[in-house]
Motif scaffolding. Structure first.
Motif, mmCIF file in Angstrom:
data_model
loop_
_atom_site.group_PDB
_atom_site.id
_atom_site.type_symbol
_atom_site.label_atom_id
_atom_site.label_comp_id
_atom_site.label_asym_id
_atom_site.label_seq_id
_atom_site.Cartn_x
_atom_site.Cartn_y
_atom_site.Cartn_z
ATOM 1 N N PRO A 30 -33.456 54.605 3.701
ATOM 2 C CA PRO A 30 -34.334 53.590 4.286
ATOM 3 C C PRO A 30 -35.472 53.248 3.338
ATOM 4 N N ASN A 31 -35.998 52.032 3.454
ATOM 5 C CA ASN A 31 -37.133 51.635 2.611
ATOM 6 C C ASN A 31 -38.450 52.089 3.254
ATOM 7 N N ARG A 32 -39.563 51.626 2.693
ATOM 8 C CA ARG A 32 -40.882 52.112 3.122
ATOM 9 C C ARG A 32 -41.228 51.745 4.562
ATOM 10 N N LEU A 33 -40.525 50.785 5.130
ATOM 11 C CA LEU A 33 -40.841 50.373 6.495
ATOM 12 C C LEU A 33 -40.483 51.448 7.513
ATOM 13 N N ALA A 34 -39.686 52.411 7.105
ATOM 14 C CA ALA A 34 -39.298 53.485 8.025
ATOM 15 C C ALA A 34 -40.509 54.310 8.461
ATOM 16 N N GLN A 35 -41.615 54.222 7.721
ATOM 17 C CA GLN A 35 -42.816 55.003 8.046
ATOM 18 C C GLN A 35 -43.781 54.241 8.945
ATOM 19 N N THR A 36 -43.430 53.013 9.366
ATOM 20 C CA THR A 36 -44.341 52.191 10.158
ATOM 21 C C THR A 36 -44.072 52.371 11.654
ATOM 22 N N THR A 37 -44.973 51.807 12.476
ATOM 23 C CA THR A 37 -44.811 51.884 13.932
ATOM 24 C C THR A 37 -44.362 50.560 14.536
ATOM 25 N N SER A 38 -44.349 49.484 13.756
ATOM 26 C CA SER A 38 -43.968 48.182 14.285
ATOM 27 C C SER A 38 -42.470 48.110 14.541
ATOM 28 N N PRO A 39 -42.045 47.785 15.762
ATOM 29 C CA PRO A 39 -40.601 47.632 16.020
ATOM 30 C C PRO A 39 -39.968 46.585 15.111
ATOM 31 N N TYR A 40 -40.707 45.521 14.794
ATOM 32 C CA TYR A 40 -40.152 44.483 13.921
ATOM 33 C C TYR A 40 -39.926 45.032 12.517
ATOM 34 N N LEU A 41 -40.899 45.739 11.968
ATOM 35 C CA LEU A 41 -40.713 46.303 10.631
ATOM 36 C C LEU A 41 -39.601 47.353 10.629
ATOM 37 N N LEU A 42 -39.516 48.121 11.706
ATOM 38 C CA LEU A 42 -38.474 49.138 11.774
ATOM 39 C C LEU A 42 -37.082 48.511 11.814
ATOM 40 N N GLN A 43 -36.971 47.283 12.342
ATOM 41 C CA GLN A 43 -35.683 46.584 12.310
ATOM 42 C C GLN A 43 -35.209 46.339 10.875
ATOM 43 N N HIS A 44 -36.139 46.332 9.918
ATOM 44 C CA HIS A 44 -35.816 46.052 8.518
ATOM 45 C C HIS A 44 -35.839 47.307 7.645
ATOM 46 N N ALA A 45 -36.017 48.460 8.289
ATOM 47 C CA ALA A 45 -36.134 49.693 7.503
ATOM 48 C C ALA A 45 -34.841 50.055 6.784
ATOM 49 N N ASP A 46 -33.709 49.607 7.315
ATOM 50 C CA ASP A 46 -32.424 49.926 6.695
ATOM 51 C C ASP A 46 -31.883 48.795 5.833
ATOM 52 N N ASN A 47 -32.663 47.738 5.638
ATOM 53 C CA ASN A 47 -32.240 46.673 4.722
ATOM 54 C C ASN A 47 -32.105 47.217 3.306
ATOM 55 N N PRO A 48 -31.195 46.681 2.504
ATOM 56 C CA PRO A 48 -31.157 47.047 1.088
ATOM 57 C C PRO A 48 -32.350 46.485 0.304
ATOM 58 N N VAL A 49 -33.103 45.567 0.900
ATOM 59 C CA VAL A 49 -34.336 45.081 0.268
ATOM 60 C C VAL A 49 -35.350 46.219 0.243
ATOM 61 N N ASP A 50 -36.009 46.376 -0.883
ATOM 62 C CA ASP A 50 -37.014 47.437 -1.039
ATOM 63 C C ASP A 50 -38.343 46.936 -0.472
ATOM 64 N N TRP A 51 -38.404 46.793 0.844
ATOM 65 C CA TRP A 51 -39.596 46.240 1.484
ATOM 66 C C TRP A 51 -40.801 47.164 1.369
ATOM 67 N N TRP A 52 -41.964 46.542 1.238
ATOM 68 C CA TRP A 52 -43.249 47.221 1.370
ATOM 69 C C TRP A 52 -43.932 46.672 2.623
ATOM 70 N N PRO A 53 -44.685 47.497 3.350
ATOM 71 C CA PRO A 53 -45.603 46.919 4.336
ATOM 72 C C PRO A 53 -46.787 46.285 3.598
ATOM 73 N N TRP A 54 -47.546 45.424 4.286
ATOM 74 C CA TRP A 54 -48.734 44.825 3.673
ATOM 75 C C TRP A 54 -49.694 45.946 3.278
#
Length: 682
Positions: free
Chosen positions: A8-32
């Motif tokens: 999972p990318n860095r969004l896996a550490q967030t509490t937002s349900p929307y960000l968590l929906q993208h935690a398993d994307n192959p995109v290397d997402w950062w939170p703001w």
């Protein structure tokens, strides 16, 4: 672990349900975060900012088409630092970049896609981009490659453009300030403007898509109460009935969808938001208060029950939203699948005779009113009289059958502002209709906000999830709407602690959000994270603007306490209503409603009597049911210091009594309910 075996990318550490929906994307997402922009500077690459929210249909579409695609993700990771933002967690980030998108393209929406320099300055904008070119839109990959080529080949030019955009945004400051508060003339002009835009045939304002005008209806009800304008009441009542008879209202489960895609309120965008339902629950309760309409009473209570039944979290707060999409039974996620019906489906549940009656009652046709022959349930105006008991049985059976369908997803994030709106709605609805369970639900949410969202310095955290506070600071609407909810609780319960907490929040508004020179209000605190500009928007959109909401809460608090700084701040903030109300009344409805309260006083009602005494209860209920705009109510035993309005208010000849004051003048106290009604009439 992702489907492809990656982590999972860095969004896996967030509490937002929307960000968590993208935690398993192959995109290397950062939170703001500052770290994300530091990484962009280190690598010398631009930032791709993607903003959305969990119940956004097209956000899910773009995620599936592009962000879950390995080849697209590889390109994004190589050429950009990719930041994903939940607009409901960071309305400040959303606001400043949405302003840039709208200025550049003339339109906006979500998903919002913005390319930034490593200094967070925007230079290229868009919303949804398809995976392949269509309808004149470039593909997302074409956009990525075009932006990447511009950054590599013309970086100085790109940076210059970004700097110019930021300077242009700074130059778009509107001279909001007006030293005068709005008066009779401005409110009459606002009413005239609304009359011109009113859809007399269908209710509501403007064309498709049509949004529920909650805050405008509140203004119309208050204007009627103060002036006796029958036209204002008619627009409010007809719009309320048309909406609740339409498909935008859930005829089986209660609650409203976000908006109607057509002018007739037939086909909704099916997501159900907490803020819409909180605002509409309160509006229908106030519509009943003004008219005695049994229909408005039913809708208010069903909407309240929907919020408590479907959105209340285990911690006592209220979740943000239900998705528009759900599994259609084949594994495919389809918008509206949970809510729509075909004649065949009605027959399967009800049998032939009741299915035919249900189709007639709820407007289900062979052709369908939605997609693929399905219909959204409505209550069309018709001459037929239906057997209420039989229709009740039909609704029960359809509701039970629908409950067996795959349910829409729920965004469990608790947003402080929207919970404040829900607290106000549930407290008042519970008081009006003798539903103490609704008042208890309001108290539970208020308790959660105090325990989890409010720190020792009266600073609010914007969100929480599963009992864990989020990392983002509250914005102006959080402070204002939570204060509004607490003030409503104080009026309904007589518990002074809620007035005290409202005061803490509003003192913070005065010190952190008000421009001392102009009296204008900012959406973020003075000590908040610095963005490319400090957002500041007085217009009401899906919810009251923080500006309007703060003006209303400050005015009510001043009426409850006599606090002159709070009243002065409210009056200064209302200067924007004098400027915008006559020109754009649809977009400053809550500000107009607050202006009505100011013109009426607002009236201050103190009810003094022993707790549980029948006369105390009756006087208190009469005060709460007063339509006088923005009237505030305090109730308590004689001699209590629980609420300031109760000070030096004795019983009258040993009997419970009500004291009514406005504009520094008080009527003689009364023990008579009818005299109290007269004192609080328009």
């Amino acid at each position: 672990m992702r489907k492809d075996g990656g982590m999972p990318n860095r969004l896996a550490q967030t509490t937002s349900p929307y960000l968590l929906q993208h935690a398993d994307n192959p995109v290397d997402w950062w939170p703001w975060s500052g770290e994300a922009f530091e990484e962009a500077r280190r690598r010398g690459v631009p930032v791709l900012l993607s903003v959305g929210y969990s119940s956004c249909h097209w956000c899910h579409v773009m995620a599936h088409e592009s962000f879950e695609d390995e080849a697209t993700a590889v390109y994004m990771n190589e050429h950009f630092v990719n930041i994903k933002v939940d607009r409901e967690e960071r309305p400040d980030v959303d606001a400043v970049y949405m302003e840039a998108v709208q200025a550049a393209t003339g339109q906006g929406g979500w998903p919002m896609t913005v390319f930034l320099t490593p200094e967070a300055e925007p230079f290229y904008f868009g919303t949804y981009f398809p995976p392949a070119p269509r309808h004149g839109m470039p593909s997302f990959r074409q956009v990525l490659e075009g932006v990447g080529a511009a950054w590599e080949g013309r970086r100085d030019e790109v940076v210059d453009v970004a700097g110019k955009i930021v300077r242009d945004l700074a130059g778009r400051e509107i001279p909001y300030g007006d030293t005068q508060v709005p008066g009779e003339e401005e409110l009459a002009q606002a009413l005239l403007g609304l009359t011109r835009e009113y859809d007399a045939q269908r209710g509501g304002f403007g064309g498709a898509p049509k949004f529920p005008p909650s805050m405008v209806i509140e203004f119309l009800l208050r204007h009627h109460a103060r002036t006796g304008s029958e036209g204002a009441l008619q627009m409010a009542a007809d719009t309320g009935e048309r909406m609740a008879r339409g498909g935008i209202y859930d005829q089986l489960g209660g609650g409203f969808s976000r908006y109607s895609v057509d002018r007739e309120w037939v086909v909704p965008h099916f997501e159900k938001m907490l803020y819409d339902n909180a605002l509409l629950c309160r509006v229908y309760a106030h519509l009943w208060r003004a008219t005695g309409s049994a229909f408005a009473r039913r809708v208010a209570l069903e909407t309240a029950d929907f919020m408590v039944g479907e959105l209340r979290t285990n911690e006592g707060g209220f979740a943000s939203a239900l998705d528009a999409d759900s599994d259609d039974g084949t594994g495919k996620h389809v918008e509206g699948a949970y809510y729509v019906w075909t004649p065949r489906q009605l027959t399967e549940v009800l049998g032939d005779a009741d299915a035919q009656l249900a189709a007639s009652c709820f407007g289900v046709t062979d052709e369908g009113t939605f997609e693929e022959g399905a219909s959204v349930l409505q209550l069309p105006q018709q001459d037929d009289v239906f057997d209420a008991e039989r229709i009740g049985s039909i609704k029960d059976r359809l509701r039970e059958a629908r409950a067996r369908r795959p349910a829409p997803g729920r965004d469990d994030k608790v947003v402080a502002a929207w919970n404040g709106l829900a607290i106000a709605a549930l407290a008042e609805t519970g008081a009006y209709f003798d539903r103490p369970d609704l008042v208890e639900a309001a108290l539970g949410a208020a308790d959660l906000l105090v325990r989890l969202h409010l720190d020792d310095h009266a600073r609010l955290t914007r969100t929480s999830k599963d009992g864990q506070a989020g990392a983002n600071a509250g914005v102006l609407e959080d402070y204002a709407d939570v204060a509004e909810g607490f003030l409503a609780l104080a009026s309904v319960t007589g518990e002074g602690v809620w007035l005290e907490f409202a005061g803490f929040l509003l003192d913070h508004v005065l010190t952190q959000f008000v421009d001392e020179e102009s009296g204008a209000l900012f959406d973020t605190a003075a000590d908040a994270e610095k963005l490319i500009r400090r957002p500041q928007d007085p217009t009401d959109n899906a919810t009251p603007s923080g500006w309007s909401a703060a003006a209303g809460a400050l005015l009510s608090y001043a009426a409850q306490t006599g606090a002159e700084p709070h009243r002065a701040a409210a009056e200064r903030a209302l200067g924007v209503v004098k400027a915008l109300g006559p020109r754009a009344p649809r977009f400053i409805g809550w500000g107009l409603a607050v202006a009505e309260a100011l013109l009426d006083g607002p009236r201050e009602v103190a009810v003094v009597g022993p707790e549980g005494h029948a006369a105390t209860t009756e006087l208190h209920r009469t005060a709460l049911l007063a339509t006088a705009p923005g009237a505030v109510v305090a109730v308590g035993a004689p001699g209590t210091d629980e609420l300031p309005l109760l000070a030096d208010r004795p019983l009258v000849e040993g009997e419970p009594a009500a004291y009514v004051c406005r504009n520094f003048t008080c009527d003689a106290p009364t023990t008579d309910v009818e005299r109290l009604k007269e004192a609080l009439s328009g």
